[in-house]
Design an enzyme around this catalytic site. Structure first.
Site, PDB file in Angstrom:
ATOM      1  N   TYR A 230      23.796  59.990  36.826  1.00  7.98           N
ATOM      2  CA  TYR A 230      24.921  59.056  36.870  1.00  7.98           C
ATOM      3  C   TYR A 230      26.160  59.800  37.358  1.00  7.98           C
ATOM      4  CZ  TYR A 230      28.156  55.422  35.223  1.00  7.98           C
ATOM      5  OH  TYR A 230      29.131  54.457  35.151  1.00  7.98           O
ATOM      6  N   TYR A 240      31.906  57.538  28.847  1.00 11.61           N
ATOM      7  CA  TYR A 240      30.563  58.128  28.947  1.00 11.61           C
ATOM      8  C   TYR A 240      30.671  59.530  28.342  1.00 11.61           C
ATOM      9  CZ  TYR A 240      25.934  58.811  31.095  1.00 11.61           C
ATOM     10  OH  TYR A 240      24.584  59.001  31.319  1.00 11.61           O
TER      11      TYR A 240
HETATM   12  N1  NAD Z   1      21.780  51.864  33.192  1.00  8.28           N
HETATM   13  C1  NAD Z   1      22.638  52.504  33.969  1.00  8.28           C
HETATM   14  O1  NAD Z   1      23.698  51.986  34.302  1.00  8.28           O
HETATM   15  C2  NAD Z   1      22.288  53.881  34.490  1.00  8.28           C
HETATM   16  C3  NAD Z   1      23.049  54.421  35.545  1.00  8.28           C
HETATM   17  C4  NAD Z   1      22.714  55.679  36.045  1.00  8.28           C
HETATM   18  C5  NAD Z   1      21.671  56.386  35.487  1.00  8.28           C
HETATM   19  N2  NAD Z   1      20.948  55.836  34.460  1.00  8.28           N
HETATM   20  C6  NAD Z   1      19.837  56.627  33.898  1.00  8.28           C
HETATM   21  O2  NAD Z   1      18.624  55.926  34.061  1.00  8.28           O
HETATM   22  C7  NAD Z   1      17.697  56.430  33.097  1.00  8.28           C
HETATM   23  C8  NAD Z   1      17.029  55.257  32.412  1.00  8.28           C
HETATM   24  O3  NAD Z   1      17.967  54.564  31.636  1.00  8.28           O
HETATM   25  P1  NAD Z   1      18.165  52.989  31.666  1.00  8.28           P
HETATM   26  O4  NAD Z   1      19.631  52.742  31.680  1.00  8.28           O
HETATM   27  O5  NAD Z   1      17.338  52.392  32.711  1.00  8.28           O
HETATM   28  O6  NAD Z   1      17.735  52.530  30.217  1.00  8.28           O
HETATM   29  P2  NAD Z   1      16.351  52.367  29.470  1.00  8.28           P
HETATM   30  O7  NAD Z   1      16.693  51.889  28.111  1.00  8.28           O
HETATM   31  O8  NAD Z   1      15.386  51.539  30.271  1.00  8.28           O
HETATM   32  O9  NAD Z   1      15.759  53.827  29.457  1.00  8.28           O
HETATM   33  C9  NAD Z   1      16.075  54.841  28.556  1.00  8.28           C
HETATM   34  C10 NAD Z   1      14.798  55.217  27.849  1.00  8.28           C
HETATM   35  O10 NAD Z   1      14.929  56.489  27.228  1.00  8.28           O
HETATM   36  C11 NAD Z   1      14.075  56.453  26.102  1.00  8.28           C
HETATM   37  N3  NAD Z   1      14.343  57.601  25.252  1.00  8.28           N
HETATM   38  C12 NAD Z   1      15.466  57.897  24.556  1.00  8.28           C
HETATM   39  N4  NAD Z   1      15.309  59.069  23.892  1.00  8.28           N
HETATM   40  C13 NAD Z   1      14.048  59.510  24.174  1.00  8.28           C
HETATM   41  C14 NAD Z   1      13.289  60.634  23.786  1.00  8.28           C
HETATM   42  N5  NAD Z   1      13.784  61.550  22.965  1.00  8.28           N
HETATM   43  N6  NAD Z   1      12.030  60.758  24.256  1.00  8.28           N
HETATM   44  C15 NAD Z   1      11.510  59.820  25.089  1.00  8.28           C
HETATM   45  N7  NAD Z   1      12.183  58.739  25.501  1.00  8.28           N
HETATM   46  C16 NAD Z   1      13.442  58.585  25.047  1.00  8.28           C
HETATM   47  C17 NAD Z   1      14.381  55.096  25.485  1.00  8.28           C
HETATM   48  O11 NAD Z   1      13.401  54.693  24.573  1.00  8.28           O
HETATM   49  C18 NAD Z   1      14.407  54.233  26.742  1.00  8.28           C
HETATM   50  O12 NAD Z   1      13.123  53.707  26.995  1.00  8.28           O
HETATM   51  C19 NAD Z   1      18.500  57.326  32.160  1.00  8.28           C
HETATM   52  O13 NAD Z   1      18.366  58.673  32.557  1.00  8.28           O
HETATM   53  C20 NAD Z   1      19.921  56.864  32.413  1.00  8.28           C
HETATM   54  O14 NAD Z   1      20.894  57.844  32.093  1.00  8.28           O
HETATM   55  C21 NAD Z   1      21.232  54.597  33.962  1.00  8.28           C
END
Ligand code: NAD
Length: 358
Positions: A230, A240
């Site tokens: 991000y 954040y």
């Molecule tokens: N949503 C956004 O706006 C955004 C923007 C940029 C980057 N991201 C990144 O995308 C990735 C996915 O996130 P998302 O936003 O799609 O949400 P999401 O909820 O789909 O995914 C996050 C996942 O991480 C899992 N998780 C948390 N702790 C864990 C652990 N210790 N072991 C295994 N799994 C664990 C959660 O259960 C969840 O399924 C992350 O790296 C997030 O930082 C998200």
């Protein structure tokens, strides 16, 4: 389906154009090889469109996506795009949300979000419990072993999951890290404890290093690893917090170093996507104050108001880019942070700033 067809058409067009500009077939991969590989026969390369389209076919490839627990996030969208190209999908799910995810799958709760371009449904062949903050069984503390959310589960550390995947599938081809966790994410860095900061780093950055370490030996040649980052890693994004911005900076730096090390060791490519804001379950949990917009709602509104492309960003946009990076179409791309954010990263001024109207 429309987006997917467009993507393939665009990729085919890009690739056939690049063939047209190729000065000679002698400048292909093997022509420049300085190592013993240069003794390898030069692969015939007609560069025809059909051959290049075949390169995007992921049939016979196995993809492990860590961090899928519902259909709202980026992990799900990447899984779907890879499944659409024919890959076998297996996922790693955090134990505290495993039961609810498995129940949802069994009840068909995600069916609507599973539809592939040919009308069929994505199949998740196997769900492995995975807690990405633990590398080996000895790392698991007593309070986790006895925690009711982990009851009846075993083998959820990264090394154990890699072994289980190897036992089930032998070698695999694609490794996706789509997870993050920062217990103090709502606190500014100035108020973040050492414990919270290191927890964010452990769950959100080191977990990727560990996955690449443990899965590397069970990856086929020309495999790839992908993570999600991000923009808060490089620009200040208030809200954040808790060391999450630091963890994303680590993740991006590690992408480059791992690309070098895992590239030389296993021929693996390692990339990360800097994704724009998406209302996933994880993101929706940040800064949830009654009556106020959440962090992610503000981030989406800000992006719509200020990004070069004033259009919605869908998880499938990131899914398709992930598919491209994990496919042979990107066979020479490694160590990159690819922005999939409607271009917001390029802006140095907020178009909707009140200062512009003074
Ligand atoms: N949503 C956004 O706006 C955004 C923007 C940029 C980057 N991201 C990144 O995308 C990735 C996915 O996130 P998302 O936003 O799609 O949400 P999401 O909820 O789909 O995914 C996050 C996942 O991480 C899992 N998780 C948390 N702790 C864990 C652990 N210790 N072991 C295994 N799994 C664990 C959660 O259960 C969840 O399924 C992350 O790296 C997030 O930082 C998200």
């Amino acid at each position: 389906m429309f987006r997917f067809t467009l993507l393939l058409a665009a990729l085919s067009a890009m690739l056939s154009t690049s063939v047209a500009f190729a000065p000679s077939l002698a400048v292909g991969r093997n022509g420049f090889c300085a190592s013993s590989e240069s003794a390898m026969p030069v692969r015939s390369h007609s560069g025809s469109k059909s051959e290049l389209n075949m390169a995007a076919d992921l049939k016979g490839k196995v993809a492990f996506i860590a961090g899928v627990a519902d259909s709202t996030g980026y992990g799900w969208a990447i899984a779907k795009a890879l499944a659409d190209a024919g890959a076998t999908i297996i996922v790693g799910t955090w134990p505290p949300v495993l039961k609810i995810f498995e129940r949802g799958l069994a009840k068909g709760q995600f069916d609507e979000d599973s539809t592939l371009s040919d009308g069929s449904k994505m199949t998740i062949e196997k769900v492995y419990p995975l807690d990405a903050v633990f590398d080996e069984p000895d790392d698991v503390p007593e309070d986790i072993k006895t925690n009711k959310r982990y009851a009846g589960l075993d083998g959820y550390t990264i090394s154990e999951v890699a072994k289980a995947v190897e036992a089930d599938y032998g070698k695999i081809d694609i490794l996706v890290h789509s997870l993050a966790n920062g217990p103090e994410v709502t606190k500014p860095l100035l108020e973040t404890s050492r414990k919270g900061y290191l927890a964010a780093s452990s769950a959100s950055a080191y977990s990727f290093v560990s996955l690449v370490q443990k899965f590397g030996p069970i990856m086929n040649p020309e495999s790839c690893a992908l993570s999600l980052t991000y923009i808060a890693s490089e620009k200040v994004i208030p809200g954040y917090g808790g060391g999450m911005s630091s963890a994303k900076a680590q993740l991006e730096s590690d992408t480059r170093t791992l690309a070098f090390e895992a590239g030389r060791k296993w021929g693996m490519r390692v990339n990360t996507i800097s994704a724009g804001p998406l209302k996933s379950r994880a993101a929706s949990a940040i800064g949830k104050e009654p009556g106020q917009k959440t962090f992610i709602e503000v981030a989406i509104d800000y992006s719509n108001a200020n990004a070069p492309l004033a259009q919605d960003l869908y998880s499938d946009d990131v899914g398709n880019s992930g598919y491209f990076l994990c496919s042979p179409l990107a066979r020479t791309i490694t160590g990159v942070t690819l922005y999939v954010d409607n271009g917001l990263h390029a802006m140095g001024m907020a178009l909707d700033s009140a200062a512009l109207n003074q």
